[in-house]
Design an enzyme around this catalytic site. Structure first.
Site, short mmCIF file in Angstrom:
data_model
loop_
_atom_site.label_atom_id
_atom_site.label_comp_id
_atom_site.label_asym_id
_atom_site.label_seq_id
_atom_site.Cartn_x
_atom_site.Cartn_y
_atom_site.Cartn_z
N LYS A 101 14.87 -1.31 2.50
CA LYS A 101 14.71 0.15 2.57
C LYS A 101 13.22 0.52 2.55
CE LYS A 101 15.26 0.24 -2.46
NZ LYS A 101 16.25 0.39 -3.55
N TYR A 106 -17.40 10.98 -6.44
CA TYR A 106 -16.97 12.35 -6.78
C TYR A 106 -16.91 12.54 -8.29
CZ TYR A 106 -15.51 13.33 -1.96
OH TYR A 106 -15.48 13.55 -0.62
#
Ligand code: PLP
Length: 362
Positions: free
Chosen positions: A35, A255
């Site tokens: 899956k 950042y």
């Protein structure tokens, strides 16, 4: 052109991992769980690599349809079953096995008259409290499915573990016991074990096993790596350095300036970021391999780049190879550093990352 970020997939490793499943559960049929795009490794690629299994399992009908359209003839179980009559039509048309887990599905099936058109896995909820009938409902549901024209007989019986990754949690033994007691005396093949069941709970081995994550070489247990369990990682996530520069003590990186250099060092910028599926929450100190040697992630992960401390290899240069996870850098270790599980890392590799099979590696 070589892409900056790419994942190398070792399909021989996947076949090795399947043979490991078979050595642990020699008498069981194997339903390979592929899956979510084969846990990020590619649905059709994994199906092709594992095509001699007894069945595939996918979560949704459309995943099963993709396998059929690609020509796979194996049994395919759809773990979430179907939700409406239209989806049942599709399931029948493509000859997919239905997992039946709730009363609404029973009603839809009972309205159909095509004789013996649908293979069914009756799913029992033995404590996970997600999909499945309560054990008290089992007799009645079994009778209804036995009388349903649409349903091939005998039906198969399954349940799913909630905590099998914790070998000290006896919930798994309780689930096994409840399942066995509930279905005792009823015909139909049984299936309980996911990867953690196969590797950790011998009494869960039954007619069918349902390995998922272990086929990709990944441990289902938080305190072990796939390697330690005799598995081989299928995916290696790779990129390269795109800049190397000196940085002085006291300067901050990335950042938010969340990381500050304590002493002057050499900083490397790697072309990988959360836009590729590298986890944004990976902490400073998370290992990265540059030229095969471990270095530390520093600063925040950005969308397209990460920064690493090259103090142990000041001669590294742009273009040098980088491994984010894979052989010799277990994805389990990265998951721990990012407060997540390895499943999310491999499933989360994005479209931008080119998937390359190992024999085709440049
Ligand atoms: C996903 C899934 C599996 C496979 O689980 P792993 O932990 O990846 O081995 C097995 N059974 C069901 C019902 C599942 O949803």
């Amino acid at each position: 052109m070589t892409p900056a970020a790419y994942a190398v997939l070792d399909l021989d490793a996947a076949r090795h991992n399947l043979s490991k499943v078979r050595s642990i559960a020699p008498n069981a049929k194997v339903m390979a769980v592929i899956k979510a795009n084969g846990y990020g490794h590619g649905l059709l690629r994994m199906a092709a690599a594992l095509q001699d299994v007894d069945a595939f399992a996918v979560a949704r009908v459309d995943e099963g349809v993709q396998l059929r359209k690609a020509g796979f003839k194996n049994r395919i179980a759809v773990l979430e079953g179907f939700t409406d009559a239209e989806e049942l039509d599709e399931l029948l048309h493509y000859q997919l096995d239905a997992v039946v887990h709730c009363p609404a599905q029973l009603k839809i099936m009972e309205a159909r008259t095509e004789p013996r058109a649908c293979s069914v896995w009756l799913k029992l909820d033995t404590g996970m409290n997600r999909l499945g009938f309560k054990t008290a409902e089992f007799n009645a549901v079994y009778q209804r499915l036995s009388q349903c024209t649409l349903v091939k007989q005998p039906i198969s019986l399954m349940t799913h573990f909630a905590s099998a990754d914790d070998v000290n949690d006896d919930q798994t033994l309780k689930q096994i016991d409840l399942f066995k007691r509930t279905v005792a005396g009823f015909s139909g093949e049984r299936s309980l074990a996911n990867s953690a069941g196969i590797l950790g709970w011998e009494s869960s081995l039954n007619d069918w096993v349902r390995p998922g994550v272990m086929l990709y070489g990944i441990s289902p247990f938080p305190d072990a790596t796939g390697n330690q369990l005799g598995l081989k990682p299928v995916m290696a996530l790779r990129s390269r350095l795109i800049a190397v520069k000196p940085i002085d003590a006291g300067e901050s990186v990335g950042y938010g300036g969340s990381w500050t250099c304590e002493k002057s060092t050499t900083l490397g910028v790697v072309a990988i970021g959360y836009g590729d599926g590298y986890p944004r929450h990976a902490k400073a100190g998370t290992p990265v391999l540059v030229n095969g040697k471990r270095v530390s992630l520093i600063g925040r992960v950005s969308m397209d780049m990460i920064t690493v401390d090259l103090e142990n290899q000041p001669d590294a240069k742009p273009g040098d190879p980088v491994v984010l996870w894979g052989e010799s850098l277990p994805v389990e270790e990265i998951a721990l550093r990012a407060d997540t599980i390895p499943y999310t890392l491999v499933c989360g590799v994005t479209q931008r990352v080119q998937l390359v099979e190992k024999q085709h590696e440049r």
